[in-house]
Design an enzyme around this catalytic site. Structure first.
Site, short mmCIF file in Angstrom:
data_model
loop_
_atom_site.label_atom_id
_atom_site.label_comp_id
_atom_site.label_asym_id
_atom_site.label_seq_id
_atom_site.Cartn_x
_atom_site.Cartn_y
_atom_site.Cartn_z
N GLU A 1 0.82 -1.21 0.00
CA GLU A 1 0.00 0.00 0.00
C GLU A 1 0.86 1.26 0.00
OE1 GLU A 1 -3.01 0.14 -0.65
OE2 GLU A 1 -3.59 -1.95 -0.40
N THR B 1 1.62 5.63 -7.55
CA THR B 1 2.45 4.83 -8.45
C THR B 1 1.61 3.72 -9.06
OG1 THR B 1 4.34 5.26 -6.98
CG2 THR B 1 4.61 3.56 -8.66
N GLY C 1 10.70 6.48 -6.71
CA GLY C 1 10.28 7.85 -6.44
C GLY C 1 9.57 8.03 -5.11
N TYR C 2 9.26 9.28 -4.81
CA TYR C 2 8.60 9.63 -3.54
C TYR C 2 9.32 8.94 -2.37
CZ TYR C 2 4.91 11.19 -6.69
OH TYR C 2 4.21 11.82 -7.68
N TYR D 1 -5.55 6.77 4.33
CA TYR D 1 -5.65 5.75 3.29
C TYR D 1 -4.91 4.47 3.67
CZ TYR D 1 -4.53 3.08 -0.83
OH TYR D 1 -4.35 2.03 -1.69
N ASP E 1 -9.19 6.06 -2.28
CA ASP E 1 -8.11 6.59 -3.08
C ASP E 1 -8.69 7.24 -4.33
OD1 ASP E 1 -8.92 4.47 -4.66
OD2 ASP E 1 -6.95 3.53 -4.82
N CYS F 1 -19.28 -2.82 -16.81
CA CYS F 1 -19.43 -2.44 -15.40
C CYS F 1 -20.62 -3.15 -14.75
CB CYS F 1 -19.61 -0.93 -15.29
SG CYS F 1 -19.80 -0.36 -13.58
#
Length: 361
Positions: free
Chosen positions: A41, A47, A85-86, A124, A142, A206
């Site tokens: 998570e 990402t 990243g991050y 989250y 999210d 859907c």
């Protein structure tokens, strides 16, 4: 608006039935280990799944338990994370693992509040781990979930405004299936990722098409609503590959802030009216205390971060004089090009490092 009990039950049954057939075969769905779910998570924040999978597998192979992560050196953790990243995510996960190991006897909290108190854990991640790993009734919200809810109920709350999160959270909590919140939460996120996509949603596939207000009113193009973003500024940066006696100078960024703890080639932003070669020489002098001379231009790198872009001019330089006195960086090393792969670098640096290797083979 609050949906009726009948509507809620219908959504739950259809969505979970669809998920049982259409869910992707993802590695973190094959375990009940709260640490593994937590790692997944954290990685999945901002990402894409396809990007995360190889990093997740490598990370869990390297640090299979919270104790393994806690006892690892931060630089090793950042190296395994390199390119994802991050990097604050990795630093906070490492800090949290240390706290869990030292203060909680290695037991990941199975209650929302104490888990939320760990470094890097927000609503989250806390909701996801507590529901998926422990089966607690916390709705996960999210970007995918917000998009599904906005279209299904024609919500006029902008999805990119932090102040509207509580409205989406409250509605998601109302819809949450209480006997199996783990499956329901994952089904909602999967629906947004695979069917209710940002562009060209697959409405014919859907299971909730009969419950979708935007589809019924032919207003899909209006949802989700967003507040227009400001233009992303571009910063011009000059970086020097300083050579001395067959070695290259690299410096380490401070542990906090953007790209904290990573190694890089020294340099920085151009001042007003300054050209790139002059900025390169000045920045290296200000950051390291040494004087260099430009040898040649190597390349220009373009890279985008969340809130800004950079154009990085990269130069070969040679050392002239001075002793290293760091101003900003927390460490430095003179390394051979063969040692470069041992250190974690920002992605912008990773874009030109292969060029250095090519010229040294």
């Amino acid at each position: 608006m609050k949906p009726s009990r009948e509507t809620i039950t219908t959504i739950q049954k259809k969505l979970m039935s669809w998920y049982g057939t259409h869910q992707r075969n993802l590695p973190w769905r094959k375990t009940n280990d709260p640490f593994a779910i937590w790692v997944s998570e954290v990685m999945l924040q901002q990402t894409q799944v396809k990007t995360v999978i190889p990093y997740y597998l490598k990370f869990m192979d390297t640090f299979p338990s919270v104790k393994d992560l806690a006892t690892a050196d931060l630089e090793h953790v950042l190296k395994i994370w390199e390119g994802l990243g991050y990097y604050a995510r990795a630093r906070n996960l490492h800090k949290a693992a240390i706290l869990v190991t030292k203060d909680l006897k290695g037991k990941i909290p199975d209650q929302f509040a104490p888990f939320l108190a760990l470094p890097g854990v927000g609503d989250y991640i806390a909701s996801a781990v507590q529901s998926i790993a422990f089966g607690h009734c916390h709705a996960v919200v999210d970007g995918n979930v917000k998009r599904v809810l906005a279209r299904m109920f024609c919500l006029e709350h902008p999805v990119n405004q932090p102040s509207t999160h509580k409205q989406f959270k409250a509605l998601a909590q109302t819809l949450l299936e209480r006997t199996d919140p783990s499956t329901f939460n994952q089904a909602m996120m999967e629906m947004g990722a695979l069917v209710c996509t940002p562009a060209a949603p697959k409405c014919s596939d859907c299971p909730l098409s009969n419950q979708c207000s935007a589809l019924k009113t032919q207003t899909l193009d209006q949802f989700p609503m967003r507040v227009p973003s400001r233009p992303v500024p571009t910063r011009t940066i000059a970086v020097g590959i300083v050579r001395r006696n067959g070695r290259l100078l690299i410096t380490r960024r401070q542990l906090d802030g953007l790209l904290g703890g990573l190694w890089e080639f020294p340099g920085g932003k151009l001042e007003k009216g300054e050209d790139s070669p002059s900025a390169c020489i000045r920045e290296i002098r200000e950051e390291t205390g040494i004087h260099v001379k430009i040898d040649s231009f190597l390349t220009r790198i373009k890279h985008a971060y969340t809130h800004f872009k950079i154009e990085m001019d990269v130069f070969y330089c040679h050392y002239i004089s001075g002793e290293i006195e760091l101003n900003g960086p927390i460490d430095h090393k003179w390394v051979q090009i063969s040692e470069i792969n041992e250190f974690p670098f920002p992605k912008a640096n990773l874009k030109f490092i292969p060029l250095i290797k090519m010229e040294n083979t």
